[in-house]
Design a protein around this motif. Structure first.
Motif, PDB file in Angstrom:
ATOM      1  N   VAL A  10     -22.520   0.536  29.217  1.00  0.00           N
ATOM      2  CA  VAL A  10     -21.078   0.414  29.517  1.00  0.00           C
ATOM      3  C   VAL A  10     -20.794   0.455  30.902  1.00  0.00           C
ATOM      4  O   VAL A  10     -20.763   1.249  31.634  1.00  0.00           O
ATOM      5  N   ASN A  11     -20.149  -0.600  31.354  1.00  0.00           N
ATOM      6  CA  ASN A  11     -19.810  -0.589  32.909  1.00  0.00           C
ATOM      7  C   ASN A  11     -18.753   0.507  33.068  1.00  0.00           C
ATOM      8  O   ASN A  11     -17.803   0.335  32.089  1.00  0.00           O
ATOM      9  N   CYS A  14     -15.042  -0.406  32.303  1.00  0.00           N
ATOM     10  CA  CYS A  14     -14.464  -0.477  31.152  1.00  0.00           C
ATOM     11  C   CYS A  14     -13.579   0.715  31.075  1.00  0.00           C
ATOM     12  O   CYS A  14     -12.734   0.876  30.380  1.00  0.00           O
ATOM     13  N   LYS A  15     -14.345   2.054  31.380  1.00  0.00           N
ATOM     14  CA  LYS A  15     -13.762   3.202  31.079  1.00  0.00           C
ATOM     15  C   LYS A  15     -12.477   3.339  32.045  1.00  0.00           C
ATOM     16  O   LYS A  15     -11.586   3.884  31.517  1.00  0.00           O
ATOM     17  N   PHE A  32     -13.290  -6.924  26.470  1.00  0.00           N
ATOM     18  CA  PHE A  32     -14.157  -6.606  26.663  1.00  0.00           C
ATOM     19  C   PHE A  32     -15.416  -7.715  26.383  1.00  0.00           C
ATOM     20  O   PHE A  32     -15.361  -8.208  25.065  1.00  0.00           O
ATOM     21  N   ALA A  42     -18.780  -5.473  29.791  1.00  0.00           N
ATOM     22  CA  ALA A  42     -17.971  -5.358  30.912  1.00  0.00           C
ATOM     23  C   ALA A  42     -16.631  -5.886  30.595  1.00  0.00           C
ATOM     24  O   ALA A  42     -16.336  -6.429  29.582  1.00  0.00           O
ATOM     25  N   VAL A  43     -15.525  -5.572  31.545  1.00  0.00           N
ATOM     26  CA  VAL A  43     -14.236  -6.075  31.222  1.00  0.00           C
ATOM     27  C   VAL A  43     -14.051  -7.794  31.689  1.00  0.00           C
ATOM     28  O   VAL A  43     -14.781  -8.204  32.422  1.00  0.00           O
TER      29      VAL A  43
END
Length: 139
Positions: A10-11, A14-15, A32, A42-43
């Motif tokens: 998870v990039n 994203c968070k 995403f 990724a976004v």
């Protein structure tokens, strides 16, 4: 950290963008995408605060899977202003089987990374994620 089920990382963006949506309300929605080449989520798109649910729906491709989060504002029967964050797993029938499997196997861990999700929707066509369904699930 890679997702044990699918191997997808998870990039960090994203968070970070999700926290901005949740805490600062800088975005109405986030789309995403799994980048198979980089083996990470990724976004893909950020929806501005003035954008609508229709804008989110229009951002989802008709033949590819995506994840999305949507900050839904509504007024309760008691006339209280509320907001709920929806997680949408978009997996249209026209998408590739491999893609559907990849998104399905990555979903639960990715959703856990986004702390604050209140409602989950799974949709294979636009009728399964209509605004009426969102309203019904929010209340």
């Amino acid at each position: 950290m890679a997702n044990s089920a699918s191997g997808m990382a998870v990039n960090d963006e994203c968070k970070l963008k999700f926290l901005e949506l949740k805490a600062k309300r800088n975005f109405r929605f986030i789309v995403f995408k799994i980048d198979e080449r980089l083996q990470q989520i990724a976004v893909e798109k950020l929806g501005q605060p003035e954008q609508s649910y229709d804008d989110l729906a229009a951002s989802l491709p008709s033949n590819e899977c995506r994840y999305a989060v949507y900050d839904f504002d509504f007024v309760t029967d008691e006339n209280c202003q509320r907001s709920k964050i929806f997680f949408i797993a978009w997996s249209p029938d026209a998408s590739r089987v491999r893609s559907k499997m990849l998104y399905a196997s990555s979903k639960d861990r990715f959703k856990r990374e986004l702390d604050g999700i209140q409602v989950e929707l799974q949709a294979t066509d636009p009728s399964e994620m209509s605004i009426d369904i969102v309203k019904g699930r929010a209340i």
